[in-house]
Design a protein around this motif. Structure first.
Motif, short mmCIF file in Angstrom:
data_model
loop_
_atom_site.label_atom_id
_atom_site.label_comp_id
_atom_site.label_asym_id
_atom_site.label_seq_id
_atom_site.Cartn_x
_atom_site.Cartn_y
_atom_site.Cartn_z
N THR A 176 -0.59 2.55 13.39
CA THR A 176 -0.72 4.06 13.33
C THR A 176 0.06 4.84 12.22
N SER A 177 -0.26 4.39 10.83
CA SER A 177 0.06 4.05 9.62
C SER A 177 0.18 5.82 8.83
N HIS A 178 1.31 6.48 8.10
CA HIS A 178 1.10 7.38 7.45
C HIS A 178 1.06 7.46 5.76
N ARG A 179 0.03 8.45 5.44
CA ARG A 179 -0.18 7.68 3.50
C ARG A 179 1.04 8.29 2.88
N HIS A 180 1.40 8.04 1.71
CA HIS A 180 2.41 8.32 1.23
C HIS A 180 1.91 8.51 -0.15
N TRP A 181 1.20 9.94 -0.13
CA TRP A 181 0.12 10.67 -0.89
C TRP A 181 1.17 11.99 -1.46
N TRP A 182 1.52 12.73 -0.42
CA TRP A 182 1.82 13.85 -0.21
C TRP A 182 1.22 15.15 -1.17
N THR A 183 -0.27 14.96 -1.80
CA THR A 183 -1.13 15.83 -2.59
C THR A 183 -0.62 17.34 -1.88
N THR A 201 1.38 -1.49 0.03
CA THR A 201 0.20 0.18 -0.22
C THR A 201 1.41 1.35 0.11
N HIS A 202 2.00 0.87 0.76
CA HIS A 202 2.94 2.27 0.86
C HIS A 202 3.26 2.45 -0.95
N TYR A 203 3.46 1.25 -1.98
CA TYR A 203 4.27 1.58 -2.64
C TYR A 203 2.96 2.64 -3.74
N GLY A 214 13.80 4.25 10.62
CA GLY A 214 11.91 4.56 10.66
C GLY A 214 12.02 5.44 11.79
N ALA A 215 9.82 5.05 12.35
CA ALA A 215 10.18 5.88 13.14
C ALA A 215 9.62 5.47 14.78
N PHE A 216 9.47 4.05 14.63
CA PHE A 216 9.16 2.91 16.02
C PHE A 216 10.21 1.93 16.34
N HIS A 261 0.66 16.60 5.22
CA HIS A 261 0.65 15.93 3.80
C HIS A 261 1.10 14.43 4.00
N MET A 262 1.18 14.10 5.10
CA MET A 262 0.94 12.33 5.12
C MET A 262 -0.04 11.53 6.68
N PRO A 263 -0.96 12.13 6.51
CA PRO A 263 -2.07 11.95 6.99
C PRO A 263 -1.82 10.64 7.74
N ALA A 272 15.23 12.69 13.13
CA ALA A 272 15.25 12.65 11.55
C ALA A 272 14.49 12.31 10.49
N LEU A 273 13.27 11.55 10.16
CA LEU A 273 12.91 11.36 9.16
C LEU A 273 11.64 11.73 9.42
N ARG A 274 10.82 12.44 9.93
CA ARG A 274 10.14 13.04 9.94
C ARG A 274 10.27 14.88 9.71
N ASP A 275 11.30 15.44 9.45
CA ASP A 275 12.36 16.30 8.58
C ASP A 275 13.07 15.89 7.60
N THR A 331 12.36 8.30 -4.45
CA THR A 331 12.63 7.18 -4.39
C THR A 331 12.15 6.85 -3.37
N CYS A 332 11.99 6.08 -2.19
CA CYS A 332 11.74 5.13 -1.01
C CYS A 332 12.66 5.68 -0.39
N ALA A 333 13.78 4.79 -0.80
CA ALA A 333 15.57 5.52 -0.32
C ALA A 333 15.85 6.56 -0.16
N ALA A 334 15.46 7.68 -1.00
CA ALA A 334 15.66 9.21 -0.57
C ALA A 334 15.32 9.56 0.87
N CYS A 335 14.20 8.93 1.22
CA CYS A 335 13.51 9.17 2.80
C CYS A 335 14.57 8.25 3.89
N HIS A 336 14.04 6.97 3.06
CA HIS A 336 14.31 5.58 3.95
C HIS A 336 15.63 5.13 4.55
N VAL A 337 16.67 4.84 3.67
CA VAL A 337 17.91 4.61 3.34
C VAL A 337 19.25 5.22 3.35
C1 HEC Z 1 9.35 12.20 0.53
C2 HEC Z 1 9.93 10.99 2.16
C3 HEC Z 1 9.21 9.79 1.67
C4 HEC Z 1 9.24 8.47 0.74
C5 HEC Z 1 9.53 9.38 -0.39
C6 HEC Z 1 9.02 7.40 1.53
N1 HEC Z 1 8.89 7.60 3.09
FE1 HEC Z 1 7.77 6.36 3.99
N2 HEC Z 1 7.62 7.16 5.04
C7 HEC Z 1 8.44 8.54 5.29
C8 HEC Z 1 7.79 9.61 6.63
C9 HEC Z 1 8.81 10.93 7.04
C10 HEC Z 1 7.20 8.09 7.23
C11 HEC Z 1 7.52 8.47 9.14
C12 HEC Z 1 5.86 8.81 9.82
C13 HEC Z 1 6.27 9.21 10.87
O1 HEC Z 1 5.81 8.30 11.38
O2 HEC Z 1 6.18 10.20 12.00
C14 HEC Z 1 7.51 7.03 6.93
C15 HEC Z 1 6.66 5.81 7.07
C16 HEC Z 1 7.02 4.74 6.25
C17 HEC Z 1 6.30 3.76 6.93
C18 HEC Z 1 6.64 3.28 9.02
C19 HEC Z 1 4.51 3.07 8.33
C20 HEC Z 1 4.41 4.66 8.05
O3 HEC Z 1 3.27 3.92 7.22
O4 HEC Z 1 4.52 5.86 9.27
C21 HEC Z 1 6.89 2.83 5.82
C22 HEC Z 1 6.43 0.66 6.02
C23 HEC Z 1 7.55 3.16 4.55
N3 HEC Z 1 7.65 4.47 5.38
C24 HEC Z 1 7.32 2.66 3.42
C25 HEC Z 1 8.46 3.45 2.52
C26 HEC Z 1 8.49 2.90 1.40
C27 HEC Z 1 7.85 1.37 0.76
C28 HEC Z 1 8.28 3.69 0.69
C29 HEC Z 1 8.46 4.12 -0.99
C30 HEC Z 1 7.52 3.19 -1.92
C31 HEC Z 1 8.28 5.52 1.20
N4 HEC Z 1 8.49 4.86 2.53
C32 HEC Z 1 8.55 6.19 0.31
C33 HEC Z 1 9.32 9.26 4.59
C34 HEC Z 1 9.01 8.67 3.40
#
Ligand code: HEC
Ligand code: HEC
Ligand code: HEC
Ligand code: HEC
Ligand code: HEC
Length: 468
Positions: free
Chosen positions: A251-258, A69-71, A165-167, A232-234, A182-185, A146-152
């Motif tokens: 608790t998860s966060h939408r990856h929409w950035w609308t 779903t994040h993808y 990650g955040a938890f 932006h990530m409800p 760091a992740l949220r910033d 891409t995911c790694a830009a923020c997460h890896v």
């Molecule tokens: C622009 C930055 C950014 C990108 C790109 C991004 N994420 Fe995230 N992601 C975040 C942030 C910020 C959080 C944490 C929100 C919090 O918990 O405060 C997060 C949280 C998560 C979580 C933990 C659960 C949640 O929803 O809070 C997962 C799993 C996750 N992301 C997977 C992915 C995957 C898979 C991708 C690519 C398909 C991706 N992220 C792309 C910023 C990003």
């Protein structure tokens, strides 16, 4: 001996003073000498990242196997199209664009770059010195932010890739470093590049964080401590991955950035409301005179930045809101129009901000549109529309003229797409529309679905007929 060594050291130090670093070829200023890596992180691409243990890769599509779903949410976002954005492609093809620097925010990870910039000839941002990148991954390049830009990130001790990650969790099949702050910033890296003007026309010079911080007090109390992700990530409750037994609901966060609601393709309008788009603008009719007599009609509107955490609009200096009031006769012909532009005004080459009338958080702008009223007007209608404009028709024409220069290695077929820009790329979205029937006094406000349909229909409108 010791003395000689320190003397040699001093020579190197002095040379370094002239040439900025001992190991750079003459005349080449290393990036680290030209830019401050903490204050100007965007001048540096992220490092080349190794595959994440337990993931067998580092592309978004690899993460998407489990985090479906994040993808899916990310795929529909502007972040995922940050490279293939047609306006971006047109702009980086201009000879005065510091393309490498643009790419640092639009495709930020080392793996996404066919070459890696190490320095600047003569310190000039338009003359990057690069070396080929054996770790280049074309599929990952296409993934934009891409995911790694923020997460890896590489683990500082081992260099191996870890997921930020955040938890705390013991369920992840991959290494995790828990660092919620760091992740949220992470947005700051790309969304707040305030600083020195780097070229005569460097675009993407926004200050959204400063706007948020300076205007916090005007936000409703629950939002006063908001960060970018709050809006932006409800948050929602869901399981984070598929293919694992008994994962808890979290608790998860939408990856929409609308954002401003002007998507990058016409097809993306279909999912805009489902992705949570609500325009920040509120429009109220505060007074109307002259319907029944006199020589002018005067409509007062109150335009309020209802729920953006920053200026409306923010970011790209070319975005603006365009409010239009128009009077039509019973046959539908336009008799008169008035318009208000809310945005920044820049002069280019060199870039300079001339004016800025954007709406601050919670700010209301009262605007009275005065239209000449033809004698004998009894029937007809008064229309109010507001558009969020991202690209004007003159700028689009300029881009289309540059289509032959588009780099098809970055976007296959890009030259044709840019040449046919109006057919593929939305320039503006209707964020409000209402119509008053002068004879009956009935007023009708368009629904969000109707606004989307009108915005989509712009695709077929010839450029000379577009109002922006
Ligand atoms: C622009 C930055 C950014 C990108 C790109 C991004 N994420 Fe995230 N992601 C975040 C942030 C910020 C959080 C944490 C929100 C919090 O918990 O405060 C997060 C949280 C998560 C979580 C933990 C659960 C949640 O929803 O809070 C997962 C799993 C996750 N992301 C997977 C992915 C995957 C898979 C991708 C690519 C398909 C991706 N992220 C792309 C910023 C990003
Ligand atoms: C510091 C990071 C950064 C750099 C450097 C950067 N951009 Fe951007 N760019 C962004 C962000 C963030 C956005 C989203 C802002 C928005 O949509 O208003 C964006 C949006 C855009 C857009 C879409 C504008 C819109 O209104 O939708 C274009 C086109 C663009 N950038 C071109 C460029 C070009 C050309 C360069 C190099 C001269 C460049 N960018 C350099 C971060 C950057
Ligand atoms: C093989 C399946 C799988 C793959 C592939 C995968 N993950 Fe995960 N990930 C998980 C599971 C399972 C969890 C733990 C979920 C839980 O605890 O509820 C998790 C947790 C996370 C978290 C939250 C960690 C925390 O402590 O906040 C993030 C962020 C995340 N993954 C990002 C990614 C990214 C980015 C990728 C791609 C580079 C990726 N994952 C690839 C299965 C996977
Ligand atoms: C690696 C750089 C980078 C990071 C980190 C990043 N962004 Fe972006 N963001 C961009 C770029 C580039 C665009 C514009 C892409 C385009 O228009 O083609 C963008 C677009 C957006 C938009 C969409 C604007 C619109 O109207 O479509 C929003 C909202 C946004 N980002 C919010 C965030 C938030 C919130 C975070 C932090 C969780 C974040 N971004 C982190 C680079 C980044
Ligand atoms: C209080 C909620 C809120 C917060 C906090 C917030 N935004 Fe927004 N943002 C919005 C809304 C609502 C819009 C849609 C504006 C519109 O109608 O055009 C928006 C639009 C945007 C856009 C698209 C340009 C535009 O003006 O439409 C970008 C880019 C963006 N936000 C980035 C950010 C970044 C970066 C942060 C953190 C520094 C942030 N936002 C914080 C609510 C918020």
């Amino acid at each position: 001996m010791t003395r000689l060594a320190s003397l040699l050291g001093l020579c190197v130090f002095l040379l370094a003073g002239c040439r900025a670093a001992p190991d750079a070829p003459p005349g080449v200023v290393p990036l680290s000498a030209r830019f401050d890596s903490l204050a100007q992180p965007y001048a540096f691409a992220l490092p080349v990242l190794d595959p994440v243990e337990g993931v067998d890769g580092v592309r978004a599509e690899d993460c998407g196997r489990c985090h479906q779903t994040h993808y899916a949410e990310w795929r529909g976002s502007t972040h995922a199209s940050a490279l293939h954005d047609l306006q971006f492609q047109a702009e980086i093809s201009k000879p005065d664009a510091p393309k490498w620097l643009c790419l640092n925010c639009h495709i930020p990870v080392g793996n996404q770059r066919d070459s890696l910039v190490t320095g600047l000839a003569g310190g000039d941002v338009l003359r990057p010195v690069a070396r080929p990148n054996p770790a280049f991954d074309a599929r990952m390049q296409a993934e934009g932010v891409t995911c790694a830009a923020c997460h890896v990130r590489p683990d500082p001790a081992t260099g191996r890739s870890v997921i930020v990650g955040a938890f705390e969790t013991d369920r992840a099949p991959h290494p995790v470093r828990v660092d919620p702050a760091a992740l949220r910033d992470v947005c700051r890296r790309c969304h707040d590049p305030q600083g020195e003007p780097l070229t005569r026309n460097l675009v993407c010079w926004f200050e959204t964080y400063r706007e948020l911080d300076e205007g916090r007090a005007a936000l409703p109390p629950p939002l006063r401590s908001a960060d970018c992700g709050t809006c932006h990530m409800p948050a929602t409750r869901r399981r984070l991955a598929v293919g694992f037994d008994d994962l808890p609901l979290r608790t998860s966060h939408r990856h929409w950035w609308t954002g401003g609601g002007v998507p990058k393709t016409f097809g993306a309008y279909d999912s805009l409301l489902a992705r949570g788009f609500t325009p920040a603008l509120d429009v109220a009719w505060a007074g109307l005179d002259g319907v029944h007599g006199g020589d002018s009609l005067r409509l007062t509107l109150h335009l309020t930045n209802r729920n953006a955490g920053h200026h409306l609009p923010t970011a790209d200096p070319e975005r603006f809101l365009l409010a239009l009031v128009s009077l039509h006769d019973a046959g539908g012909d336009t008799l008169a129009t008035a318009r208000l532009r809310i945005g920044q005004t820049w002069a280019w080459n060199p870039a300079r901000k001339l004016a800025d009338n954007r709406l601050r958080q919670g700010e209301t702008r009262a605007w009275t549109a005065t239209l000449p009223r033809p004698p004998g007007l009894l029937r007809g209608r008064l229309d109010v529309t507001v558009l969020h404009v991202r690209l004007t028709t003159p700028n689009a024409r300029h881009m289309m003229a540059g289509a032959p220069a588009v780099d098809e290695a970055l976007l296959p077929g890009g030259r044709r797409l840019v040449a046919e820009l109006p057919a593929h790329y939305p320039f503006a979205t209707y964020v409000y529309a209402a119509s008053l029937d002068l004879a009956t006094g009935a007023r009708r406000v368009a629904t969000p679905e109707e606004l989307i349909a009108r915005s989509k229909a712009e695709q077929r409108r010839p450029l000379p007929e577009r109002v922006y």
